[in-house]
Write a protein that holds these residues in place. Sequence first.
Motif, short mmCIF file in Angstrom:
data_model
loop_
_atom_site.label_atom_id
_atom_site.label_comp_id
_atom_site.label_asym_id
_atom_site.label_seq_id
_atom_site.Cartn_x
_atom_site.Cartn_y
_atom_site.Cartn_z
N UNK A 525 47.55 27.43 51.98
CA UNK A 525 47.58 27.95 53.35
C UNK A 525 49.12 28.77 53.26
N UNK A 526 49.08 29.81 53.78
CA UNK A 526 50.40 30.60 53.69
C UNK A 526 50.79 30.76 55.18
N UNK A 527 51.50 31.77 55.79
CA UNK A 527 52.09 31.95 56.94
C UNK A 527 50.90 32.56 57.92
N UNK A 528 50.14 33.66 57.22
CA UNK A 528 48.97 34.35 58.16
C UNK A 528 47.81 34.41 57.53
N UNK A 529 47.63 33.81 56.26
CA UNK A 529 46.46 33.98 55.71
C UNK A 529 46.47 33.05 54.24
N UNK A 530 45.65 33.01 53.42
CA UNK A 530 45.42 32.00 52.47
C UNK A 530 45.65 32.91 50.92
N UNK A 531 45.95 32.18 49.95
CA UNK A 531 46.27 32.56 48.56
C UNK A 531 45.24 31.66 47.71
N UNK A 532 44.30 32.41 47.09
CA UNK A 532 43.35 31.74 46.17
C UNK A 532 43.87 31.93 44.73
N UNK A 533 43.83 31.11 43.93
CA UNK A 533 43.91 31.09 42.43
C UNK A 533 42.75 30.40 41.89
N UNK A 534 42.39 31.15 40.53
CA UNK A 534 41.41 30.80 39.88
C UNK A 534 41.88 30.48 38.38
N UNK A 535 41.69 29.07 37.94
CA UNK A 535 42.21 28.77 36.59
C UNK A 535 41.03 28.32 35.89
N UNK A 536 41.36 28.44 34.50
CA UNK A 536 40.32 28.11 33.39
C UNK A 536 41.04 27.10 32.48
N UNK A 537 40.06 26.29 31.97
CA UNK A 537 40.31 25.44 30.95
C UNK A 537 40.59 25.88 29.49
N UNK A 538 39.52 26.98 29.45
CA UNK A 538 39.75 27.78 28.13
C UNK A 538 40.57 28.90 28.38
N UNK A 539 42.04 28.94 28.17
CA UNK A 539 42.81 30.17 28.55
C UNK A 539 42.64 31.19 27.38
N UNK A 540 42.01 30.91 26.27
CA UNK A 540 42.02 31.97 25.12
C UNK A 540 41.06 33.02 25.51
N UNK A 541 39.83 32.62 26.14
CA UNK A 541 38.92 33.66 26.59
C UNK A 541 39.16 34.34 28.21
N UNK A 542 39.68 33.36 28.80
CA UNK A 542 39.99 33.74 30.45
C UNK A 542 41.51 33.70 30.74
N UNK A 543 41.91 34.63 31.62
CA UNK A 543 43.41 34.38 32.12
C UNK A 543 43.11 34.02 33.61
N UNK A 544 44.11 33.31 33.99
CA UNK A 544 43.86 33.07 35.45
C UNK A 544 44.28 34.03 36.27
N UNK A 545 43.78 34.21 37.57
CA UNK A 545 44.14 35.11 38.65
C UNK A 545 44.22 34.64 40.06
N UNK A 546 44.65 35.41 40.89
CA UNK A 546 44.94 35.10 42.38
C UNK A 546 44.69 36.22 43.11
N UNK A 547 44.41 35.93 44.57
CA UNK A 547 44.34 37.07 45.23
C UNK A 547 44.33 36.47 46.75
N UNK A 548 44.93 37.44 47.64
CA UNK A 548 45.10 37.27 49.22
C UNK A 548 44.02 37.02 49.80
N UNK A 549 43.55 35.91 50.48
CA UNK A 549 42.37 35.86 51.17
C UNK A 549 42.77 35.73 52.47
N UNK A 550 42.24 37.04 53.37
CA UNK A 550 42.53 37.45 54.60
C UNK A 550 41.51 36.84 55.51
N UNK A 551 40.55 36.14 55.20
CA UNK A 551 39.36 35.86 55.83
C UNK A 551 39.18 34.35 55.94
N UNK A 552 39.69 33.53 55.04
CA UNK A 552 39.45 32.26 55.01
C UNK A 552 38.30 31.80 54.49
N UNK A 553 38.15 32.15 52.92
CA UNK A 553 36.88 31.55 52.32
C UNK A 553 37.08 30.27 52.20
#
Length: 954
Positions: A525-553
């Motif tokens: 939860x942030x001030x006006x919306x949400x921030x979603x982060x996606x993490x992976x256990x295998x960081x060699x094949x995937x890198x984590x990413x994040x994005x602003x969530x304005x609708x509340x997934x």
Amino acid sequence: MHLDDKLTPAYFQETPVQVASTLSTLFTASNLSIKVFNLKNSSSEPEIVNTLDQLKGIDIKVLNNKTSALVAGGFDCAWHDLSEYVVKDNGDTPHEDSGISEMKKLWKSSSRITQAIFTHGGQRACVGDLAANMVILDVSNPKDETAFGKVLEKVKVSGEITGLAYSYSVDLLAVTVADGGLTIYSLSSNTPEKKATIGTILADKRIALTHEMGLVDDDSDMSDFSDEDDDSMVTESTLGGGKKQRNNKNNLLKFAASKTVWNPVGDILAVPNKNFKIDFYNVANWSAPTFSLSAGPLHHKDYVSALGFSPNGKYFASISLDKLLLIWDLATKKVVGRTNIPIIGSDITWPDDSSIIIGSGKGQILTIDKDTFNTLVGQRPIRETNEEIKEKVNNRITGEDSDDMGEDVLQSNDEENEEDVNLDRPTSQDLDGFVIDDDDNQRYYGEEDSNRRNHETMSESTELTDFNKRARKEKAGDSHLYRLSIKSGWGRSLTKPFSVGSTPWGGSDRRYLAITSVGCAYTVKTQDFFKITVLFFDEENHRKYFFDDLVGYDICSINDQGSVFATSGYKKNKGFTARIEYKDHSNGRGGETQWIREVTMRPYEFITSLSVYGNFVFVCTNKGFVRKFNLYGRLLNISMMDCIVGIMNNNDYVFTIIKRSIESGYVFNIQNLDGDYIQQEVGIPLITENDLNDDAAEVPIKSMFFSADGEPCVIRNDNLLLVLTKWRDPSSGPIWKPLLDIQEGVSRAGRGRELKAWPLGLFGDSFTFVPFRGSKNYPIFPLLTPMNVDIRIPLSYEDPDKKPRQTREEEEDAELFGDENEKEGPSTNGQTEKPENPEEKFLRTLVLAEMLNDAISNNDATDSDTVEKLQLLSLEYDKTLLIQIDDACTSGDSDDAFELCKMIRDFRALNAAQRLAEVKGMAGLARRVRDLREARVAEEEQEAVDVINSDDDI
């Protein structure tokens, strides 16, 4: 503007004041005392809370009507419970007595502590000291005397720590050291990981630290420094050389800002540069600033001493050592407010979007109230004097002081217009995309405009967009806070949204949307919306990413190829439009949005479950709709069932759990990807109560997944792992088999009963889980490294609360966080694990063999490794029988032994059983086994003859 009348004594001695605030309460802190001011009643006296003798910083965390504070200074770090001091919304104070706050000492360092901050939603604390130690402490449960304040990690950094700043949304920590160096660490795993080193860009505080700590003996005394001494405002560069000037410079330098600041969203870091400008770094790229608020004739001409974002991220305030306060509009990067203040600001807090409170280095606070703020930002545009313009032009001609030139200096009208157009572009890829402007949001995402776009460019009730389009922001004040609706299509909701591995908010500002064997997705939860982060256990094949969530997934599914998010619409009434977004992270991509669709729900309908695997995405609702999309967002199929509780799919099958009514139990369906039923509405043994003593659970499962061999698995709420066998033949009756009591398995493996497990997957005979501790029955932040435990059929229940402790806490930590000297294999207080129960091993081997044989027989497993596994299991099966035969012979029960011999499959194992009977002196049993073996040989020979004769007839 003269602000002397806005200056208020904070009732401190002449020591620097740290400030923090909520909308109604101001916290000021200095040596010995924390003062709590009622912002609703400016005439009220502050509450006083006793604290550490020396104080360098304070951090406040408010969650679920509980207010906690971390204070650091001297050699100590302490925790305060300030819940009784927070002013209510109506302006009332909870009590009238002072000094009743509970304070707990957390950690004592051998060196001076400079700062302590909350991390991971207030579950942990990070402490920094001048010995370059960064320490992570557990502060999740103040009532747990053994765990509270426990050191979880200790990391050596590159120098004396002078500043810490944490982003709640992306779990990044900015660490500043004395030489001005800045390093970014990721706290998304149990061990802090260095992500970027930006360099020595802040003020060098090493000399100032030696003066402050009394390590340098000269004519200067830091306590002699006075804000009112005009000479002390003059820097060495303007006065020339000399010891007195250098000392004054060092005196002043201790107030230069050494802390960085994150924006409210948490993806932009503001850094006070030693060149008197402010750099802004985006978490997507640490190689260079995204933009800078540069020094210039109208800007700072000395080190920045304090800085801070407004809660809505629109404005930015900065103060320099020459007592200049600037208010910047981040959308235009222009100074919109500029005034001299009567103090050197040491800290800034924004109680709301239009008021600022500044702590000073001399025991005072300065309040910029709403009227004063509006006067500052509403004044006529600030113009340069002729002298300033002349200086600016000369600098451009000579090329001097290029780092200090403002971005808005001598900018043409065309350049300004082009910049404004870029800034107004509504895309999440903008450099200034973190700025939230309500008017802009309504302009771009207003209801009227949204409806027009829907009718002009989209099919009915759906939308297919590219990844650059932003989500429409709901205009309702409770856009992400769902209100309870008692009614539903059946008079009451039969279930609630379910994601594999989802957790509740649990008193924090973050929760996991999904946890799978691939990784996890969590929202903050942030001030006006949400921030979603996606993490992976295998960081060699995937890198984590994040994005602003304005609708509340609030619901999610994640696998190796991609992740899908949705707004479920749970507890909405009528007219809710659910939003579904698919992101691709295959081949190491950084979570690119591939498509977005909107589906209008029927009255009281909501999305209950999602599943993404292979080439398809499935979306289910409580009204029984099952939508099948491909990875390009194209709707391929739609079907109907009863109320769907959960869904999962793999490359071949779709598994769903459904419920018909409140009184009925649960049943499951298995279909192929074309929709044909393999098993339809078959019972599943689930419990409707929650044995974990949480709130009543509408979803009776903790997790569900396909095993590595393709078998449906379900984790009940009582931590029992069930696997489905004999389900591929539609004419046969499928059977659920219990494979593991998860809590018993974790305890048996030597991890201790205090350790809990969050299920991830089943890989052969190994169960994978995420370990965690605490009073809650789900993981907190950060997520620890997954572990494995061998499955064991639960033959009898063992109460973990009555089971003796199996290992010391230090050994549990070695298992949990790693130990270089860790020996292979689980142990219990130095003793190896007790031998396996032959009955359990027999049953376990039988179940595993049945599953593999079923997959091979139905062409779901054709590789040679699977056949080899089945052959090995067959050998293990006979071995477990021989162990039990030996036990029966030892007890003298020949009939029991012979019944077991009849179950043996391999002739070599029958020979071994015969010899075993002879060794045990059981001649009668040996004769019966020999006759059994000869009868089987004759039977096989006859079968071979029959086959040859049938071939001849043909």
